[in-house]
Design a protein around this motif. Structure first.
Motif, PDB file in Angstrom:
ATOM      1  N   ALA A 268       0.839  -1.206   0.000  1.00 48.02           N
ATOM      2  CA  ALA A 268       0.000   0.000   0.000  1.00 48.02           C
ATOM      3  C   ALA A 268       0.873   1.255   0.000  1.00 48.02           C
ATOM      4  CB  ALA A 268      -0.933  -0.002   1.208  1.00 48.02           C
ATOM      5  N   ARG A 269       1.919   1.250   0.827  1.00 44.78           N
ATOM      6  CA  ARG A 269       2.826   2.408   0.876  1.00 44.78           C
ATOM      7  C   ARG A 269       3.557   2.582  -0.457  1.00 44.78           C
ATOM      8  NH1 ARG A 269       2.840   4.603   5.652  1.00 44.78           N
ATOM      9  NH2 ARG A 269       2.394   3.367   7.530  1.00 44.78           N
ATOM     10  N   MET A 270       3.918   1.476  -1.079  1.00 42.74           N
ATOM     11  CA  MET A 270       4.602   1.526  -2.364  1.00 42.74           C
ATOM     12  C   MET A 270       3.710   2.187  -3.414  1.00 42.74           C
ATOM     13  SD  MET A 270       6.182  -1.706  -4.465  1.00 42.74           S
ATOM     14  CE  MET A 270       6.447  -1.653  -6.226  1.00 42.74           C
ATOM     15  N   ALA A 271       2.438   1.787  -3.459  1.00 42.68           N
ATOM     16  CA  ALA A 271       1.506   2.367  -4.423  1.00 42.68           C
ATOM     17  C   ALA A 271       1.311   3.859  -4.176  1.00 42.68           C
ATOM     18  CB  ALA A 271       0.164   1.635  -4.345  1.00 42.68           C
ATOM     19  N   ILE A 272       1.111   4.237  -2.919  1.00 41.42           N
ATOM     20  CA  ILE A 272       0.916   5.648  -2.570  1.00 41.42           C
ATOM     21  C   ILE A 272       2.148   6.460  -2.940  1.00 41.42           C
ATOM     22  CG2 ILE A 272       0.665   7.256  -0.630  1.00 41.42           C
ATOM     23  CD1 ILE A 272      -1.940   5.883  -1.239  1.00 41.42           C
ATOM     24  N   ASP A 273       3.329   5.947  -2.616  1.00 41.74           N
ATOM     25  CA  ASP A 273       4.582   6.658  -2.923  1.00 41.74           C
ATOM     26  C   ASP A 273       4.746   6.853  -4.426  1.00 41.74           C
ATOM     27  OD1 ASP A 273       5.154   6.768  -0.240  1.00 41.74           O
ATOM     28  OD2 ASP A 273       6.671   5.178  -0.272  1.00 41.74           O
ATOM     29  N   GLU A 274       4.408   5.836  -5.215  1.00 43.71           N
ATOM     30  CA  GLU A 274       4.545   5.938  -6.665  1.00 43.71           C
ATOM     31  C   GLU A 274       3.580   6.975  -7.237  1.00 43.71           C
ATOM     32  OE1 GLU A 274       4.282   2.212  -8.680  1.00 43.71           O
ATOM     33  OE2 GLU A 274       6.049   1.357  -7.684  1.00 43.71           O
ATOM     34  N   LEU A 275       2.347   6.971  -6.756  1.00 37.56           N
ATOM     35  CA  LEU A 275       1.367   7.946  -7.232  1.00 37.56           C
ATOM     36  C   LEU A 275       1.789   9.364  -6.899  1.00 37.56           C
ATOM     37  CD1 LEU A 275      -1.878   5.984  -6.290  1.00 37.56           C
ATOM     38  CD2 LEU A 275      -1.199   6.616  -8.604  1.00 37.56           C
ATOM     39  N   ASN A 276       2.250   9.574  -5.670  1.00 42.07           N
ATOM     40  CA  ASN A 276       2.697  10.912  -5.265  1.00 42.07           C
ATOM     41  C   ASN A 276       3.922  11.356  -6.055  1.00 42.07           C
ATOM     42  OD1 ASN A 276       0.675  11.403  -3.360  1.00 42.07           O
ATOM     43  ND2 ASN A 276       1.824  10.455  -1.697  1.00 42.07           N
ATOM     44  N   ALA A 277       4.845  10.422  -6.309  1.00 42.64           N
ATOM     45  CA  ALA A 277       6.074  10.760  -7.042  1.00 42.64           C
ATOM     46  C   ALA A 277       5.770  11.183  -8.480  1.00 42.64           C
ATOM     47  CB  ALA A 277       7.021   9.565  -7.043  1.00 42.64           C
ATOM     48  N   LYS A 278       4.674  10.637  -9.044  1.00 41.75           N
ATOM     49  CA  LYS A 278       4.302  10.978 -10.422  1.00 41.75           C
ATOM     50  C   LYS A 278       3.504  12.271 -10.505  1.00 41.75           C
ATOM     51  CE  LYS A 278       4.209   6.167 -12.028  1.00 41.75           C
ATOM     52  NZ  LYS A 278       3.334   5.042 -12.469  1.00 41.75           N
ATOM     53  N   GLY A 279       3.196  12.854  -9.349  1.00 44.83           N
ATOM     54  CA  GLY A 279       2.405  14.084  -9.348  1.00 44.83           C
ATOM     55  C   GLY A 279       0.934  13.797  -9.559  1.00 44.83           C
ATOM     56  N   PHE A 280       0.348  13.035  -8.646  1.00 43.64           N
ATOM     57  CA  PHE A 280      -1.049  12.620  -8.760  1.00 43.64           C
ATOM     58  C   PHE A 280      -1.979  13.832  -8.748  1.00 43.64           C
ATOM     59  CE2 PHE A 280      -5.031  10.958  -6.826  1.00 43.64           C
ATOM     60  CZ  PHE A 280      -5.352  10.034  -7.808  1.00 43.64           C
TER      61      PHE A 280
ATOM     62  N   GLY B 228      -7.343  18.081 -12.402  1.00 39.97           N
ATOM     63  CA  GLY B 228      -6.307  19.030 -12.769  1.00 39.97           C
ATOM     64  C   GLY B 228      -5.532  19.625 -11.607  1.00 39.97           C
ATOM     65  N   GLN B 229      -5.907  19.267 -10.387  1.00 39.95           N
ATOM     66  CA  GLN B 229      -5.229  19.804  -9.210  1.00 39.95           C
ATOM     67  C   GLN B 229      -4.337  18.737  -8.584  1.00 39.95           C
ATOM     68  OE1 GLN B 229      -7.734  20.842  -5.898  1.00 39.95           O
ATOM     69  NE2 GLN B 229      -6.176  22.079  -4.889  1.00 39.95           N
ATOM     70  N   LYS B 230      -3.081  19.100  -8.330  1.00 39.54           N
ATOM     71  CA  LYS B 230      -2.165  18.153  -7.704  1.00 39.54           C
ATOM     72  C   LYS B 230      -2.572  17.932  -6.254  1.00 39.54           C
ATOM     73  CE  LYS B 230       2.731  17.214  -6.824  1.00 39.54           C
ATOM     74  NZ  LYS B 230       4.116  17.716  -6.946  1.00 39.54           N
ATOM     75  N   VAL B 231      -2.663  16.669  -5.871  1.00 35.92           N
ATOM     76  CA  VAL B 231      -2.999  16.329  -4.493  1.00 35.92           C
ATOM     77  C   VAL B 231      -1.954  15.376  -3.937  1.00 35.92           C
ATOM     78  CG1 VAL B 231      -5.473  16.585  -4.922  1.00 35.92           C
ATOM     79  CG2 VAL B 231      -4.427  14.333  -5.098  1.00 35.92           C
TER      80      VAL B 231
ATOM     81  N   VAL C  63      -5.156  -0.098  -4.431  1.00 37.15           N
ATOM     82  CA  VAL C  63      -4.869   1.331  -4.284  1.00 37.15           C
ATOM     83  C   VAL C  63      -4.975   2.029  -5.637  1.00 37.15           C
ATOM     84  CG1 VAL C  63      -3.126   3.053  -3.679  1.00 37.15           C
ATOM     85  CG2 VAL C  63      -3.382   0.999  -2.263  1.00 37.15           C
ATOM     86  N   MET C  64      -4.389   1.426  -6.652  1.00 39.19           N
ATOM     87  CA  MET C  64      -4.392   2.026  -7.987  1.00 39.19           C
ATOM     88  C   MET C  64      -5.805   2.135  -8.560  1.00 39.19           C
ATOM     89  SD  MET C  64      -1.386   2.958  -8.652  1.00 39.19           S
ATOM     90  CE  MET C  64       0.367   2.685  -8.338  1.00 39.19           C
ATOM     91  N   VAL C  65      -6.637   1.139  -8.298  1.00 40.51           N
ATOM     92  CA  VAL C  65      -8.022   1.169  -8.765  1.00 40.51           C
ATOM     93  C   VAL C  65      -8.789   2.305  -8.089  1.00 40.51           C
ATOM     94  CG1 VAL C  65     -10.217  -0.084  -8.584  1.00 40.51           C
ATOM     95  CG2 VAL C  65      -8.204  -1.226  -9.493  1.00 40.51           C
TER      96      VAL C  65
END
Length: 377
Positions: free
Chosen positions: A47-59, A63-66, A313-315
């Motif tokens: 779960a942490r891996m998925a969250i970290d990857e999403l944040n690193a890509k600029g989720f 249109g607003q970065k979160v 997480v990705m879904v």
């Protein structure tokens, strides 16, 4: 106070509110203490891996970065603790929950999430009861016990050609459920259920029930429970001279079983099924790549459910993006119609929240290592 300072304070207040709105909290629950901690930690790391990857890509959402923030809780595989941490996540105003691992904690917790209107995607709950409740926000990314237990029962009769079967369960929601479904599938000419016994998820001595089973000379012992019990049970079966095959569901179907059972795991003696699995060069490469990334990031091998946690997480994130909102009632309709290609395969849900055409992977053990037999859909 000058107009300049008033303007500055207003600007800071607005900026602070915007920053607060840019954080989206997602809950995760698994047992990171107790006998199933090795599986729960596996889940939390994914779960942490998925969250970290999403944040690193600029989720971004609309249109607003979160920034996605994971709130991880430990249910210790205990239903009371499971409902307590579920309420804690509700109070923390999470926008969705990934979890739980055990059916026995996920089912009671699901009512709390449902009452709060918070979507829940379980990466591991297989009890049919979970989605039979018809909660609109309850989903799972693995096949349920009806498919898993029934498939194992049929495999035992059709492929292993067993006739005398003993069944043991650990009295948990999961253990009883998968054993019951196995019995439904284990029917054929000359097939006899020679014993039905039960233990507990925390027991360490199975001598009494195994001695009773030994006298009935089973060809196969089916165990509904987790690897933390299945491994020691195999050792005690060997010590008592019970040479039957050993079968179980995803709870025992882990890399750790070989270590927990030692040489009692045998070669080809244990048959188990994981609720999930991939086939085909493209999907197998995606899974292999995930396992390599997981090992590089965490320093650990995947135990069992990590890929399904990652996909869950990705879904959830994809549904938020499609809805252009992290508000549960706005992205829930997108979850219901999601069509996502994950590392575990295609993910779509039926009207009950079960995964469509969920896969099962049959395994055995050779040289103490889990070895794939087949993927069934």
């Amino acid at each position: 106070m000058s107009t300049k300072w008033i303007t500055l304070f207003v600007a800071l207040a607005v900026s602070g509110t915007a920053s607060a709105q840019q954080i989206v909290k997602i809950g995760h629950v698994a047992p990171v203490s107790g006998p199933n901690a090795h599986l729960g930690k596996d889940n939390e790391l994914a779960a942490r891996m998925a969250i970290d990857e999403l944040n690193a890509k600029g989720f971004t959402i609309n249109g607003q970065k979160v920034t996605l923030q994971l709130l991880a809780e430990d249910d210790a595989s205990d239903p009371k603790q499971g409902t307590a941490v579920a309420q804690k996540l509700v109070d923390a105003k999470v926008k969705g929950v990934i979890g739980h691992l055990n059916s026995g904690t996920s089912v009671p917790a699901s009512k709390i999430y449902n009452d709060a209107g918070i979507p829940q995607i379980s990466p591991a709950t297989t009890a049919t009861q979970y989605t039979k409740q018809r909660f609109p926000g309850a989903f799972r990314v693995v096949a349920n016990d009806a498919k898993l237990g029934g498939t194992l029962g049929k495999y035992a009769i059709d492929n292993l050609k067993v006739k005398n079967i003993a069944v043991i369960d650990d009295r948990t929601t999961y253990g009883q459920g998968v054993a019951a479904e196995f019995l439904k599938g284990a029917k054929g000419p000359g097939v006899r259920i020679v014993g039905k016994e039960f233990t507990s998820a925390t027991a360490t001595d199975y001598t009494a029930i195994l001695t009773s089973i030994r006298s009935k000379k089973p060809d196969l012992v089916f165990f509904g429970g987790m690897d933390s019990v299945g491994g020691p049970m195999l050792k005690q079966m060997k010590a008592l001279g019970i040479n039957a095959r050993f079968m179980g569901g995803d709870g025992i179907c882990t890399e750790a079983l070989g270590r927990l059972a030692g040489d009692a795991v045998g070669d080809g003696k244990v048959i188990c099924a994981e609720a999930g699995g991939v086939a085909g060069a493209e999907q197998e490469k995606a899974m292999a790549d995930f396992r390599a990334r997981f090992k590089q990031k965490t320093g650990q091998e995947v135990q069992l459910y990590a890929p399904y946690v990652y996909d869950a997480v990705m879904v959830m994130a994809a549904a938020m993006q499609a809805a252009k909102s992290a508000e549960p009632m706005k992205y829930l309709p997108e979850l219901k119609k999601i069509n996502y290609k994950g590392v575990t395969g295609p993910i779509q849900f039926d009207a009950s929240g079960d995964i469509n055409n969920g896969a099962l992977t049959l395994y055995t053990y050779k040289g103490g290592k889990r070895t794939r037999l087949d993927v069934i859909r």
